[in-house]
Scaffold this motif. Structure first.
Motif, PDB file in Angstrom:
ATOM      1  N   ILE A 246       0.830  -1.206   0.000  1.00 48.70           N
ATOM      2  CA  ILE A 246       0.000   0.000   0.000  1.00 48.70           C
ATOM      3  C   ILE A 246       0.864   1.255   0.000  1.00 48.70           C
ATOM      4  CG2 ILE A 246      -1.523   1.381   1.467  1.00 48.70           C
ATOM      5  CD1 ILE A 246      -2.800  -1.299   2.317  1.00 48.70           C
ATOM      6  N   TYR A 247       1.889   1.249   0.835  1.00 44.40           N
ATOM      7  CA  TYR A 247       2.691   2.465   0.958  1.00 44.40           C
ATOM      8  C   TYR A 247       3.606   2.687  -0.236  1.00 44.40           C
ATOM      9  CZ  TYR A 247       1.010   3.626   5.531  1.00 44.40           C
ATOM     10  OH  TYR A 247       0.196   4.007   6.558  1.00 44.40           O
ATOM     11  N   ARG A 248       3.838   1.641  -1.017  1.00 40.34           N
ATOM     12  CA  ARG A 248       4.753   1.806  -2.149  1.00 40.34           C
ATOM     13  C   ARG A 248       4.039   2.127  -3.449  1.00 40.34           C
ATOM     14  NH1 ARG A 248       9.460  -2.409  -2.559  1.00 40.34           N
ATOM     15  NH2 ARG A 248       9.907  -1.030  -4.283  1.00 40.34           N
ATOM     16  N   LYS A 249       2.731   1.982  -3.463  1.00 39.70           N
ATOM     17  CA  LYS A 249       2.005   2.219  -4.707  1.00 39.70           C
ATOM     18  C   LYS A 249       2.159   3.677  -5.134  1.00 39.70           C
ATOM     19  CE  LYS A 249      -2.204   0.866  -7.003  1.00 39.70           C
ATOM     20  NZ  LYS A 249      -3.592   0.486  -6.910  1.00 39.70           N
TER      21      LYS A 249
ATOM     22  N   VAL B 226      -7.037  14.176  -8.332  1.00 46.06           N
ATOM     23  CA  VAL B 226      -7.418  14.090  -6.936  1.00 46.06           C
ATOM     24  C   VAL B 226      -8.897  14.447  -6.794  1.00 46.06           C
ATOM     25  CG1 VAL B 226      -7.101  15.114  -4.661  1.00 46.06           C
ATOM     26  CG2 VAL B 226      -5.121  14.621  -6.083  1.00 46.06           C
ATOM     27  N   LEU B 227      -9.596  13.630  -6.039  1.00 45.97           N
ATOM     28  CA  LEU B 227     -11.003  13.915  -5.781  1.00 45.97           C
ATOM     29  C   LEU B 227     -11.179  14.331  -4.331  1.00 45.97           C
ATOM     30  CD1 LEU B 227     -12.816  10.939  -7.535  1.00 45.97           C
ATOM     31  CD2 LEU B 227     -12.375  13.212  -8.447  1.00 45.97           C
ATOM     32  N   ILE B 228     -11.989  15.341  -4.113  1.00 48.93           N
ATOM     33  CA  ILE B 228     -12.375  15.701  -2.760  1.00 48.93           C
ATOM     34  C   ILE B 228     -13.837  15.296  -2.601  1.00 48.93           C
ATOM     35  CG2 ILE B 228     -12.636  17.561  -1.085  1.00 48.93           C
ATOM     36  CD1 ILE B 228     -10.401  19.024  -2.562  1.00 48.93           C
TER      37      ILE B 228
ATOM     38  N   LEU C 155      -0.917  14.217   0.702  1.00 48.36           N
ATOM     39  CA  LEU C 155      -1.474  13.011   0.067  1.00 48.36           C
ATOM     40  C   LEU C 155      -0.410  12.399  -0.829  1.00 48.36           C
ATOM     41  CD1 LEU C 155      -4.108  11.360  -0.389  1.00 48.36           C
ATOM     42  CD2 LEU C 155      -4.527  12.803  -2.346  1.00 48.36           C
ATOM     43  N   LYS C 156      -0.006  11.164  -0.520  1.00 46.81           N
ATOM     44  CA  LYS C 156       1.108  10.579  -1.273  1.00 46.81           C
ATOM     45  C   LYS C 156       0.712   9.309  -2.011  1.00 46.81           C
ATOM     46  CE  LYS C 156       5.120  12.202   1.302  1.00 46.81           C
ATOM     47  NZ  LYS C 156       5.102  12.224   2.751  1.00 46.81           N
ATOM     48  N   SER C 157      -0.070   8.458  -1.341  1.00 43.43           N
ATOM     49  CA  SER C 157      -0.316   7.148  -1.923  1.00 43.43           C
ATOM     50  C   SER C 157      -1.749   7.043  -2.431  1.00 43.43           C
ATOM     51  CB  SER C 157      -0.055   6.068  -0.879  1.00 43.43           C
ATOM     52  OG  SER C 157      -0.654   4.862  -1.290  1.00 43.43           O
ATOM     53  N   GLU C 158      -1.895   6.258  -3.457  1.00 40.52           N
ATOM     54  CA  GLU C 158      -3.219   6.031  -4.015  1.00 40.52           C
ATOM     55  C   GLU C 158      -4.118   5.290  -3.031  1.00 40.52           C
ATOM     56  OE1 GLU C 158      -4.348   4.107  -8.226  1.00 40.52           O
ATOM     57  OE2 GLU C 158      -2.785   5.618  -8.166  1.00 40.52           O
ATOM     58  N   ASN C 159      -3.497   4.548  -2.149  1.00 41.45           N
ATOM     59  CA  ASN C 159      -4.287   3.711  -1.249  1.00 41.45           C
ATOM     60  C   ASN C 159      -4.530   4.336   0.108  1.00 41.45           C
ATOM     61  OD1 ASN C 159      -4.738   1.578  -2.954  1.00 41.45           O
ATOM     62  ND2 ASN C 159      -2.733   0.713  -2.552  1.00 41.45           N
TER      63      ASN C 159
ATOM     64  N   PRO D 112      -5.962   7.498   1.653  1.00 43.44           N
ATOM     65  CA  PRO D 112      -6.596   8.804   1.463  1.00 43.44           C
ATOM     66  C   PRO D 112      -6.417   9.674   2.708  1.00 43.44           C
ATOM     67  CG  PRO D 112      -8.250   7.154   1.951  1.00 43.44           C
ATOM     68  CD  PRO D 112      -6.922   6.456   1.997  1.00 43.44           C
ATOM     69  N   ILE D 113      -6.560  10.974   2.521  1.00 45.84           N
ATOM     70  CA  ILE D 113      -6.673  11.839   3.692  1.00 45.84           C
ATOM     71  C   ILE D 113      -8.139  11.762   4.111  1.00 45.84           C
ATOM     72  CG2 ILE D 113      -6.460  14.170   4.598  1.00 45.84           C
ATOM     73  CD1 ILE D 113      -4.423  14.777   2.466  1.00 45.84           C
ATOM     74  N   VAL D 114      -8.373  11.401   5.334  1.00 46.70           N
ATOM     75  CA  VAL D 114      -9.744  11.201   5.780  1.00 46.70           C
ATOM     76  C   VAL D 114     -10.017  12.068   6.998  1.00 46.70           C
ATOM     77  CG1 VAL D 114     -11.417   9.528   6.632  1.00 46.70           C
ATOM     78  CG2 VAL D 114      -9.731   8.825   4.958  1.00 46.70           C
ATOM     79  N   CYS D 115     -11.162  12.741   6.979  1.00 47.45           N
ATOM     80  CA  CYS D 115     -11.612  13.435   8.181  1.00 47.45           C
ATOM     81  C   CYS D 115     -12.948  12.811   8.558  1.00 47.45           C
ATOM     82  CB  CYS D 115     -11.764  14.928   7.930  1.00 47.45           C
ATOM     83  SG  CYS D 115     -12.253  15.807   9.408  1.00 47.45           S
ATOM     84  N   LEU D 116     -12.913  11.863   9.464  1.00 48.63           N
ATOM     85  CA  LEU D 116     -14.143  11.142   9.816  1.00 48.63           C
ATOM     86  C   LEU D 116     -15.232  12.068  10.365  1.00 48.63           C
ATOM     87  CD1 LEU D 116     -13.058   7.733  11.360  1.00 48.63           C
ATOM     88  CD2 LEU D 116     -14.111   8.163   9.179  1.00 48.63           C
ATOM     89  N   PRO D 117     -14.900  12.988  11.292  1.00 46.61           N
ATOM     90  CA  PRO D 117     -15.980  13.826  11.842  1.00 46.61           C
ATOM     91  C   PRO D 117     -16.712  14.639  10.772  1.00 46.61           C
ATOM     92  CG  PRO D 117     -13.995  14.032  13.166  1.00 46.61           C
ATOM     93  CD  PRO D 117     -13.620  13.238  11.960  1.00 46.61           C
ATOM     94  N   HIS D 118     -15.982  15.068   9.742  1.00 58.06           N
ATOM     95  CA  HIS D 118     -16.626  15.890   8.703  1.00 58.06           C
ATOM     96  C   HIS D 118     -16.952  15.083   7.447  1.00 58.06           C
ATOM     97  CE1 HIS D 118     -14.580  19.598  10.686  1.00 58.06           C
ATOM     98  NE2 HIS D 118     -15.598  19.149  11.375  1.00 58.06           N
ATOM     99  N   LYS D 119     -16.775  13.782   7.535  1.00 55.53           N
ATOM    100  CA  LYS D 119     -17.080  12.879   6.417  1.00 55.53           C
ATOM    101  C   LYS D 119     -16.413  13.323   5.116  1.00 55.53           C
ATOM    102  CE  LYS D 119     -21.287  11.013   8.310  1.00 55.53           C
ATOM    103  NZ  LYS D 119     -22.709  10.930   8.280  1.00 55.53           N
ATOM    104  N   LEU D 120     -15.156  13.689   5.227  1.00 55.76           N
ATOM    105  CA  LEU D 120     -14.422  14.224   4.088  1.00 55.76           C
ATOM    106  C   LEU D 120     -13.306  13.256   3.695  1.00 55.76           C
ATOM    107  CD1 LEU D 120     -14.106  16.987   2.454  1.00 55.76           C
ATOM    108  CD2 LEU D 120     -12.211  17.398   4.010  1.00 55.76           C
ATOM    109  N   ILE D 121     -13.204  12.999   2.391  1.00 53.94           N
ATOM    110  CA  ILE D 121     -12.135  12.139   1.893  1.00 53.94           C
ATOM    111  C   ILE D 121     -11.421  12.863   0.760  1.00 53.94           C
ATOM    112  CG2 ILE D 121     -11.550   9.881   0.924  1.00 53.94           C
ATOM    113  CD1 ILE D 121     -14.220   8.850   1.869  1.00 53.94           C
ATOM    114  N   ILE D 122     -10.108  12.871   0.795  1.00 54.00           N
ATOM    115  CA  ILE D 122      -9.330  13.385  -0.322  1.00 54.00           C
ATOM    116  C   ILE D 122      -8.488  12.227  -0.813  1.00 54.00           C
ATOM    117  CG2 ILE D 122      -7.626  15.072  -1.086  1.00 54.00           C
ATOM    118  CD1 ILE D 122      -8.389  16.758   1.333  1.00 54.00           C
ATOM    119  N   ARG D 123      -8.653  11.884  -2.094  1.00 53.46           N
ATOM    120  CA  ARG D 123      -7.893  10.733  -2.574  1.00 53.46           C
ATOM    121  C   ARG D 123      -7.600  10.824  -4.055  1.00 53.46           C
ATOM    122  NH1 ARG D 123     -10.069   6.392  -4.893  1.00 53.46           N
ATOM    123  NH2 ARG D 123     -12.275   6.318  -5.357  1.00 53.46           N
ATOM    124  N   PHE D 124      -6.597  10.054  -4.472  1.00 52.93           N
ATOM    125  CA  PHE D 124      -6.288   9.955  -5.889  1.00 52.93           C
ATOM    126  C   PHE D 124      -7.312   9.062  -6.568  1.00 52.93           C
ATOM    127  CE2 PHE D 124      -1.912  10.842  -4.306  1.00 52.93           C
ATOM    128  CZ  PHE D 124      -1.679  11.976  -5.059  1.00 52.93           C
TER     129      PHE D 124
END
Lengths: 166, 122
Positions: free
Chosen positions: B29-32, B38-40, B97-101, B103-115
């Motif tokens: 996961i970390y090497r991918k 990028v989607l928010i 944000l570095k890896s495709e696998n 994501p930056i996640v903010c659970l309280p605000h239900k926010l995901i930033i990912r490739f």
């Protein structure tokens, strides 16, 4: 329920809560959501091996509910509750197959179940499967933390036996 | 410590295999390598689509429906959350944000930033 039993359970719950509140002050080790040492689970593991399943469930339920109130993040209640339920179920089943010398193993597997439960809850809450990628590192770290809490519980169990003899 | 009996051995082996699998997966996961698109995502909806290669340095403020906000920072074609008023601040600590696998996640605000791959919606 005998009064003495009730007092023991409440004492254990209080100890678990104190550990939980102290642990809240620890800085995060790695930036992965939900990564915690879970030291309060020393009490859970201990209770699994000493008390009835229903009594252990009572301790855990009180600890999770009051813990969420004390930490002021009620939203995390859903995550910790689902983790705790999974962990407890896993450990109660495993307990039947393991001797008292392998409490640490039971705790490791409990930690793995805990993380699986939490990620399932997160997937439900966020309606996204993206968080599942957090699972492998969480399980790895959780297993190490579980090993530590399990060994603590094992030591605690031996000491408590001596104390109870007095 | 007593010698493990048969049940204990089986459980030990299963746990060992599981942990090994997790270790391999973690490394994978970390090497991918990371992508460009990028989607928010908030509440299961794409609210921003960013191409990092052509993105200017900027800050995007995202208000959560239930109150609260996340301040997303794009700098040198890298995206991170600079500021948030969630209780745990895990999203900020995730950093860039570095890896495709991962994501930056903010659970309280239900926010995901990912490739995301081109054409891929979720």
């Amino acid at each position: 329920m005998k009064l003495k039993r009730l007092t023991e359970l409440s004492l254990l719950t209080a100890v678990a809560l104190i550990i939980f509140v102290v642990e809240l002050r620890f800085p995060d080790i790695l930036p992965i959501q939900g990564m915690k040492l879970g030291l309060a689970n020393i009490i859970t593991v201990y209770a699994v091996f000493v008390y009835q399943p229903s009594e252990t469930a009572m301790i855990v339920a009180c600890r999770v509910l009051l813990g969420a109130m004390f930490s002021g993040t009620m939203i995390s209640l859903f995550y910790s509750a689902s983790g705790a339920v999974m962990c407890l179920l896993g450990m109660l089943i495993l307990k039947k197959f393991l001797s008292l010398d392998y409490i640490w193993l039971c705790s490791v597997i409990g930690a793995i179940f805990h993380n699986i439960g939490q990620i399932c809850a997160a997937m439900l809450m966020m309606r996204s499967t993206a968080v599942i990628w957090n699972l492998p590192p969480l399980i790895l770290f959780g297993a190490i933390a579980g090993l530590f809490t399990g060994l603590c519980a094992q030591v605690l169990l031996k000491r408590m036996k001596n104390i109870k003899k007095l | 410590m007593t010698k493990p009996d048969k049940n204990t051995k089986i459980i030990l082996i299963i746990t060992g295999i599981l942990l090994l699998l997790c270790a391999v997966l973690t490394i994978w996961i970390y090497r991918k390598p990371s992508g460009q698109r990028v989607l928010i995502i908030q509440n299961n909806q794409i609210i921003h689509e960013i191409y990092l290669a052509s993105a200017k340095d900027q800050e995007i403020r995202i208000d959560a429906p239930g109150g609260g906000y996340n301040l997303i920072k794009i700098q040198n074609h890298e995206i991170s959350i600079a500021e948030a008023d969630c209780p745990d601040h895990t999203c900020m600590k995730t950093g860039i944000l570095k890896s495709e696998n991962i994501p930056i996640v903010c659970l309280p605000h239900k926010l995901i930033i990912r490739f995301a791959e081109e054409g891929e919606k979720f």
